[in-house]
Scaffold this motif. Structure first.
Motif, PDB file in Angstrom:
ATOM      1  N   ILE A 193       0.865  -1.175   0.000  1.00 15.98           N
ATOM      2  CA  ILE A 193       0.000   0.000   0.000  1.00 15.98           C
ATOM      3  C   ILE A 193       0.902   1.225   0.000  1.00 15.98           C
ATOM      4  CG2 ILE A 193      -0.264   0.044   2.519  1.00 15.98           C
ATOM      5  CD1 ILE A 193      -3.128   1.114   2.068  1.00 15.98           C
ATOM      6  N   LEU A 194       0.581   2.187  -0.854  1.00 16.65           N
ATOM      7  CA  LEU A 194       1.270   3.481  -0.920  1.00 16.65           C
ATOM      8  C   LEU A 194       0.249   4.552  -0.563  1.00 16.65           C
ATOM      9  CD1 LEU A 194       3.116   3.069  -4.327  1.00 16.65           C
ATOM     10  CD2 LEU A 194       4.182   3.105  -2.074  1.00 16.65           C
ATOM     11  N   SER A 195       0.655   5.520   0.261  1.00 16.22           N
ATOM     12  CA  SER A 195      -0.293   6.539   0.694  1.00 16.22           C
ATOM     13  C   SER A 195       0.424   7.828   1.052  1.00 16.22           C
ATOM     14  CB  SER A 195      -1.061   6.026   1.926  1.00 16.22           C
ATOM     15  OG  SER A 195      -1.981   6.988   2.373  1.00 16.22           O
ATOM     16  N   GLU A 196      -0.328   8.913   1.015  1.00 13.80           N
ATOM     17  CA  GLU A 196       0.179  10.192   1.517  1.00 13.80           C
ATOM     18  C   GLU A 196       0.016  10.268   3.030  1.00 13.80           C
ATOM     19  OE1 GLU A 196      -2.033  13.079  -0.699  1.00 13.80           O
ATOM     20  OE2 GLU A 196      -1.035  12.565  -2.579  1.00 13.80           O
ATOM     21  N   ASN A 197      -0.719   9.317   3.599  1.00 15.40           N
ATOM     22  CA  ASN A 197      -0.957   9.258   5.045  1.00 15.40           C
ATOM     23  C   ASN A 197      -0.433   7.935   5.596  1.00 15.40           C
ATOM     24  OD1 ASN A 197      -2.608  11.715   5.061  1.00 15.40           O
ATOM     25  ND2 ASN A 197      -4.035  10.474   3.881  1.00 15.40           N
ATOM     26  N   LYS A 198      -0.328   7.869   6.909  1.00 13.17           N
ATOM     27  CA  LYS A 198       0.116   6.643   7.555  1.00 13.17           C
ATOM     28  C   LYS A 198      -0.803   5.496   7.156  1.00 13.17           C
ATOM     29  CE  LYS A 198       2.456   5.770  11.761  1.00 13.17           C
ATOM     30  NZ  LYS A 198       2.512   5.861  13.171  1.00 13.17           N
ATOM     31  N   CYS A 199      -0.219   4.345   6.865  1.00  7.45           N
ATOM     32  CA  CYS A 199      -1.000   3.220   6.375  1.00  7.45           C
ATOM     33  C   CYS A 199      -0.395   1.909   6.864  1.00  7.45           C
ATOM     34  CB  CYS A 199      -1.044   3.233   4.847  1.00  7.45           C
ATOM     35  SG  CYS A 199       0.585   3.191   4.069  1.00  7.45           S
ATOM     36  N   GLY A 200      -1.149   0.853   6.734  1.00  7.00           N
ATOM     37  CA  GLY A 200      -0.655  -0.463   7.086  1.00  7.00           C
ATOM     38  C   GLY A 200      -1.457  -1.508   6.345  1.00  7.00           C
ATOM     39  N   LEU A 201      -0.818  -2.645   6.055  1.00  6.99           N
ATOM     40  CA  LEU A 201      -1.551  -3.745   5.469  1.00  6.99           C
ATOM     41  C   LEU A 201      -0.867  -5.055   5.778  1.00  6.99           C
ATOM     42  CD1 LEU A 201      -1.499  -4.253   1.602  1.00  6.99           C
ATOM     43  CD2 LEU A 201       0.490  -3.585   2.868  1.00  6.99           C
ATOM     44  N   ASP A 202      -1.657  -6.125   5.697  1.00 11.57           N
ATOM     45  CA  ASP A 202      -1.128  -7.469   5.884  1.00 11.57           C
ATOM     46  C   ASP A 202      -1.904  -8.402   4.973  1.00 11.57           C
ATOM     47  OD1 ASP A 202       0.633  -9.342   7.397  1.00 11.57           O
ATOM     48  OD2 ASP A 202      -1.292 -10.249   7.878  1.00 11.57           O
ATOM     49  N   ILE A 203      -1.205  -9.394   4.455  1.00 12.09           N
ATOM     50  CA  ILE A 203      -1.859 -10.435   3.664  1.00 12.09           C
ATOM     51  C   ILE A 203      -1.462 -11.779   4.254  1.00 12.09           C
ATOM     52  CG2 ILE A 203      -0.078 -10.653   1.869  1.00 12.09           C
ATOM     53  CD1 ILE A 203      -2.622 -10.759  -0.098  1.00 12.09           C
ATOM     54  N   GLU A 204      -2.439 -12.634   4.462  1.00 10.36           N
ATOM     55  CA  GLU A 204      -2.206 -13.948   5.062  1.00 10.36           C
ATOM     56  C   GLU A 204      -2.967 -15.000   4.287  1.00 10.36           C
ATOM     57  OE1 GLU A 204      -0.246 -14.712   7.693  1.00 10.36           O
ATOM     58  OE2 GLU A 204       0.240 -12.620   8.177  1.00 10.36           O
ATOM     59  N   LYS A 205      -2.311 -16.124   4.073  1.00 12.68           N
ATOM     60  CA  LYS A 205      -2.981 -17.271   3.478  1.00 12.68           C
ATOM     61  C   LYS A 205      -3.835 -17.929   4.560  1.00 12.68           C
ATOM     62  CE  LYS A 205      -2.276 -21.397   0.760  1.00 12.68           C
ATOM     63  NZ  LYS A 205      -1.312 -22.234   0.056  1.00 12.68           N
ATOM     64  N   LEU A 231       1.082  -0.688  10.937  1.00 13.34           N
ATOM     65  CA  LEU A 231       0.641   0.706  10.977  1.00 13.34           C
ATOM     66  C   LEU A 231       1.407   1.473  12.052  1.00 13.34           C
ATOM     67  CD1 LEU A 231      -1.448   2.939  10.194  1.00 13.34           C
ATOM     68  CD2 LEU A 231      -2.952   1.948  11.925  1.00 13.34           C
ATOM     69  N   TYR A 232       1.606   0.857  13.204  1.00 12.22           N
ATOM     70  CA  TYR A 232       2.267   1.488  14.348  1.00 12.22           C
ATOM     71  C   TYR A 232       3.746   1.765  14.073  1.00 12.22           C
ATOM     72  CZ  TYR A 232       3.468   2.201  19.285  1.00 12.22           C
ATOM     73  OH  TYR A 232       3.912   2.715  20.470  1.00 12.22           O
ATOM     74  N   GLN A 233       4.440   0.864  13.441  1.00 12.74           N
ATOM     75  CA  GLN A 233       5.838   0.993  12.997  1.00 12.74           C
ATOM     76  C   GLN A 233       6.859   1.232  14.106  1.00 12.74           C
ATOM     77  OE1 GLN A 233       6.328   3.825   9.828  1.00 12.74           O
ATOM     78  NE2 GLN A 233       5.126   2.618   8.412  1.00 12.74           N
ATOM     79  N   LYS A 234       6.550   0.881  15.331  1.00 14.75           N
ATOM     80  CA  LYS A 234       7.508   1.125  16.401  1.00 14.75           C
ATOM     81  C   LYS A 234       7.830  -0.128  17.211  1.00 14.75           C
ATOM     82  CE  LYS A 234       6.106   5.894  16.909  1.00 14.75           C
ATOM     83  NZ  LYS A 234       5.347   6.839  17.692  1.00 14.75           N
ATOM     84  N   GLY A 235       7.315  -1.282  16.812  1.00 13.05           N
ATOM     85  CA  GLY A 235       7.584  -2.506  17.558  1.00 13.05           C
ATOM     86  C   GLY A 235       7.000  -2.450  18.957  1.00 13.05           C
ATOM     87  N   ASN A 236       7.454  -3.342  19.799  1.00 13.15           N
ATOM     88  CA  ASN A 236       7.083  -3.358  21.221  1.00 13.15           C
ATOM     89  C   ASN A 236       5.569  -3.357  21.444  1.00 13.15           C
ATOM     90  OD1 ASN A 236       7.845  -3.641  23.834  1.00 13.15           O
ATOM     91  ND2 ASN A 236       8.011  -1.442  24.226  1.00 13.15           N
ATOM     92  N   ILE A 237       4.862  -4.237  20.753  1.00 11.59           N
ATOM     93  CA  ILE A 237       3.414  -4.374  20.900  1.00 11.59           C
ATOM     94  C   ILE A 237       3.113  -5.775  21.412  1.00 11.59           C
ATOM     95  CG2 ILE A 237       1.219  -4.532  19.658  1.00 11.59           C
ATOM     96  CD1 ILE A 237       2.241  -2.468  17.710  1.00 11.59           C
ATOM     97  N   ILE A 266      -9.743   1.952  15.894  1.00  8.54           N
ATOM     98  CA  ILE A 266      -9.271   1.983  14.513  1.00  8.54           C
ATOM     99  C   ILE A 266     -10.162   1.052  13.698  1.00  8.54           C
ATOM    100  CG2 ILE A 266      -7.348   1.458  12.955  1.00  8.54           C
ATOM    101  CD1 ILE A 266      -5.464   2.025  15.343  1.00  8.54           C
ATOM    102  N   ILE A 267     -10.582   1.506  12.534  1.00 12.49           N
ATOM    103  CA  ILE A 267     -11.389   0.681  11.631  1.00 12.49           C
ATOM    104  C   ILE A 267     -10.506   0.215  10.473  1.00 12.49           C
ATOM    105  CG2 ILE A 267     -13.419   0.561  10.134  1.00 12.49           C
ATOM    106  CD1 ILE A 267     -14.143   1.003  13.077  1.00 12.49           C
ATOM    107  N   LEU A 268     -10.395  -1.092  10.332  1.00 11.89           N
ATOM    108  CA  LEU A 268      -9.629  -1.697   9.249  1.00 11.89           C
ATOM    109  C   LEU A 268     -10.586  -2.189   8.171  1.00 11.89           C
ATOM    110  CD1 LEU A 268      -7.222  -3.933  11.394  1.00 11.89           C
ATOM    111  CD2 LEU A 268      -6.812  -1.611  10.557  1.00 11.89           C
ATOM    112  N   PHE A 291      -5.308  -0.554   6.359  1.00 13.57           N
ATOM    113  CA  PHE A 291      -5.762   0.703   6.927  1.00 13.57           C
ATOM    114  C   PHE A 291      -5.159   1.818   6.118  1.00 13.57           C
ATOM    115  CE2 PHE A 291      -4.975   4.518   9.360  1.00 13.57           C
ATOM    116  CZ  PHE A 291      -6.234   4.780   9.900  1.00 13.57           C
ATOM    117  N   CYS A 292      -5.999   2.727   5.672  1.00 10.59           N
ATOM    118  CA  CYS A 292      -5.507   3.939   5.026  1.00 10.59           C
ATOM    119  C   CYS A 292      -6.488   5.043   5.382  1.00 10.59           C
ATOM    120  CB  CYS A 292      -5.350   3.772   3.525  1.00 10.59           C
ATOM    121  SG  CYS A 292      -6.691   2.941   2.676  1.00 10.59           S
TER     122      CYS A 292
END
Length: 192
Positions: A91-103, A142-148, A175-177, A190-191
């Protein structure tokens, strides 16, 4: 079919592509192994597929990583990347974003107790377990800081299968995903 999804959502662009070893030469794969000092051919294919998808999405900038391992592309654009055994997603965005893909698989059921304390959510439903795991991974990216703490810090409060939305409480913030099923995978993103 190498490109499964190419989607514009406001100023956000999402791409999903099959990881296909036949489109890369042995020389390209070996070059990635040497340059990145890795021994995994699978990881080399992920790197090449990510770069290929990024180029198809109109970006030719180099990906760098912050001190927590989160990808960065530039000061004016955000990026999130995910791989499954078969697919790469960006995902590319002008705002903070996150994504995951899982089988979708039983793997998420096997480790469910490690990431989810609401055991009543699931019995033997690999779809639901995978979706919950993917939602938590999306928040982590999305958080990008680890320690979760996936079990305590990320609480799934509602899954709306009619609207393909997941309500999450992350460290007391709602947060709504969004999610969608692609073949036998879940893509959660999330975008803003």
């Amino acid at each position: 079919m190498s490109m499964l999804l190419f989607k514009q959502i406001d100023s956000n662009l999402i791409g999903v592509k099959k990881i296909d070893s036949s489109i890369f030469s042995s020389k390209e794969i070996n070059q990635v192994l040497i340059i990145n000092k890795i021994s995994s051919k699978k990881r080399a294919l992920e790197i090449l597929s990510t770069k290929s998808l990024l180029n198809q999405m109109g970006e030719d900038r180099e990906i760098t990583y912050n001190s927590y391992g989160a990808p960065q592309i530039s000061k004016d654009k955000y990026i999130s990347i995910s791989h499954s055994a078969e697919l790469v997603s960006i995902i590319l965005s002008e705002n903070k974003c996150g994504l995951d893909i899982e089988k979708i698989s039983n793997r998420a059921i096997k480790i469910f107790n490690r990431f989810e304390k609401q055991k009543k959510l699931i019995e033997k439903d690999s779809d639901l377990a995978t979706l919950i795991w993917s939602a938590k991974e999306c928040i982590f990216k999305l958080y990008q800081k680890g320690n979760i703490n996936f079990k305590e810090d990320i609480i799934i409060s509602k899954i709306d299968s009619k609207k393909n939305k997941i309500s999450v409480l992350f460290k007391e913030e709602k947060i709504i995903l969004n999610y969608q099923k692609i073949n036998n995978h879940f893509l959660v993103y999330f975008c803003s």
